[in-house]
Each structure stands twice: as structure tokens, then as C-alpha cells.
Write an enzyme that holds these catalytic residues in place. Sequence first.
Site, mmCIF file in Angstrom:
data_model
loop_
_atom_site.group_PDB
_atom_site.id
_atom_site.type_symbol
_atom_site.label_atom_id
_atom_site.label_comp_id
_atom_site.label_asym_id
_atom_site.label_seq_id
_atom_site.Cartn_x
_atom_site.Cartn_y
_atom_site.Cartn_z
ATOM 1 N N LYS A 46 40.121 94.096 46.074
ATOM 2 C CA LYS A 46 39.531 94.216 47.234
ATOM 3 C C LYS A 46 38.092 94.803 46.945
ATOM 4 O O LYS A 46 37.912 95.661 46.114
ATOM 5 C CB LYS A 46 40.186 95.173 48.162
ATOM 6 C CG LYS A 46 39.709 95.184 49.470
ATOM 7 C CD LYS A 46 40.543 95.984 50.611
ATOM 8 C CE LYS A 46 40.260 97.384 50.470
ATOM 9 N NZ LYS A 46 39.136 98.024 50.667
ATOM 10 N N GLU A 63 37.816 96.439 59.525
ATOM 11 C CA GLU A 63 38.218 98.108 59.375
ATOM 12 C C GLU A 63 37.193 98.639 60.761
ATOM 13 O O GLU A 63 35.954 98.146 60.705
ATOM 14 C CB GLU A 63 37.829 99.061 58.483
ATOM 15 C CG GLU A 63 37.893 100.390 58.538
ATOM 16 C CD GLU A 63 38.214 101.352 57.505
ATOM 17 O OE1 GLU A 63 38.207 100.519 56.202
ATOM 18 O OE2 GLU A 63 38.260 102.414 57.517
HETATM 19 O O1 KIV Z 1 40.612 102.482 50.894
HETATM 20 C C1 KIV Z 1 41.483 101.951 51.263
HETATM 21 O O2 KIV Z 1 42.570 102.647 51.546
HETATM 22 C C2 KIV Z 1 41.203 101.164 52.357
HETATM 23 C C3 KIV Z 1 41.874 100.758 53.634
HETATM 24 C C4 KIV Z 1 41.865 102.003 54.519
HETATM 25 C C5 KIV Z 1 41.685 99.186 54.385
HETATM 26 O O3 KIV Z 1 40.110 100.238 52.177
#
Ligand code: KIV
Length: 268
Positions: free
Chosen positions: A105, A174
Site C-alpha cells: 500500500k 480515509e
Molecule cells: O497505516 C495504517 O494503518 C493505515 C490505515 C489506518 C488505513 O493506513
Amino acid sequence: MNMKQKGDKITMLTCYDYSMAKLMDNAGVDTLLVGDSLGMTILGYEDTLSVTMEDMIHHTAAVARGAKNALVIGDMPFMSYQVSVEQAVINAGRLIKEGRAQMVKLEGGASVCPQIEAIVKASIPVCAHLGLTPQSINMFGGFKVQGKTEEAAKKIIDDARKIEAAGASMVVLEGIPTKLAQIITKELTIPTIGIGAGRFCDGQVLVYQDMLGMFSDFKPKFVKVFANTGEFMTNAFNDYIKEVKDGSFPAEENSYSVDNGIFDFINE
Ligand code: KIV
């Protein structure tokens, strides 16, 4: 994507270690996100900016060892993909090879599309992250809800279209208004996972310490505490302290014994 098409909501929780991964995986959570939020929840930083690739690989590998069914997503920390496309591919590869994640991600829209394209080209699935992206708090001026003006909402919609076109397989939304998340969810073919983005997303993610009531000082509006484990654990710690101090722990059943005869040599 199959789940989105069937209308099955996707569950995601943050996860940072082996034992928690086993618990979540056994419970049937679909996706475990080893978020860089571990900088705050596990390492005690004020924000996520100090988290390193080494931190992320260490925790991702622990989660991957505990997850048998859930999809494991490893978060790319600040400055591991912003500098160049080449660095982005190398670091995404490390999360897969060393961390054993199945997807990575990264935060951002149009500005990180070249990175998304290159990572996907290297056969690594990518989850994008739009809206309140914590690695940009110094640009936002803090943890603030995003997409509240027409211009800001249009930019997030445009970013969502672009990250999908670049090859992202999923996107975390988010801290944006419910309506904006609903529009994006309808428009995209890839699943949207909301956190503080309302109920119309294809799935939801929460930081586990938040949903388990482990932090009492600050509770964002979007968090629901599903179990007050913080209180439960504090009670257990208090009971432990009391029993050790008053000598009631360890009891016979917590202790090992042998035939006392083997100690006759003490008096010899
Ligand atoms: O770093 C994280 O845990 C996140 C989530 C809150 C989506 O990006």
C-alpha cells in the site's frame, strides 16, 4: 474484486504481529494491513513519518507467519517510494520478498501513478490510499478530514480514477465525507476500503487498538469500540500484581514438583 462484484463487504484490520494475526485470521478477517500506523500504535511515535522499511519488513513478516487465509498488505513507509520509481519498485519488492506480503500500500493519487504502474509491472499488487493520507500531515496541517470543498472533492475523485487506471487493485479512503466515498465507490471497479469514510465503501478498516478500546486518551469519531479490552487487560494486570505480591501466584497447579527424596543430599 470478486467480493465487490458480489456485494460482499470486505473486512480489513491493521495487524502488526504473529499472535494477533493468528487471532484475526482464525476469526475470518479478510485482509490484514500491516500499516505504518505501527509507528504510533506499536513504536510510540507521534505520527507515521519516522517508520522505516526495516520496521515494516520486521512486522509484515511476523503477520505473514500468522496469517493462513487473510490477504496480507504491507504499507510502504514515508520516503520509501516518493523519491523515485526505481526505489519504489525495490522497496515494494522487499515487502514481498522479505516481508512475505501479498500486496503493498502507498499513499497518494496522480503524483504516485508512475510508481503504481511500475510496481504492478513487477507483478506486485498495489493498494492505493486517498483522502487523509497520514504521511502528508505536514501539508494538511494535521490530521484533518479531506475533500470538504468542491475543488478538493474533485481532486480526490480524479486521483481515484487515475490510481485505478495506473493498475491499483484496491484503494483505502480515509477521512473523507460519506457522499464523496459513495461516489468513488460507485465509479471504480476496484474495491474501496473506508476508514472514516462512511458506510458505502466496499469494505472497512480499523486500527485494532482503536476497535479494541486499548487507547483511552483519544477516540476519533469514526471509531467504534467493539470490546473494551483495554479495561479487561488492566484488570488482569492488577490481579497479577496483587497475586504476585500476596504470594497466591504461582499456586501448586502452576508449579513443577519432583519426589522430595532427591533432595536428601542437602542434609547429608
Ligand atoms: O497505516 C495504517 O494503518 C493505515 C490505515 C489506518 C488505513 O493506513
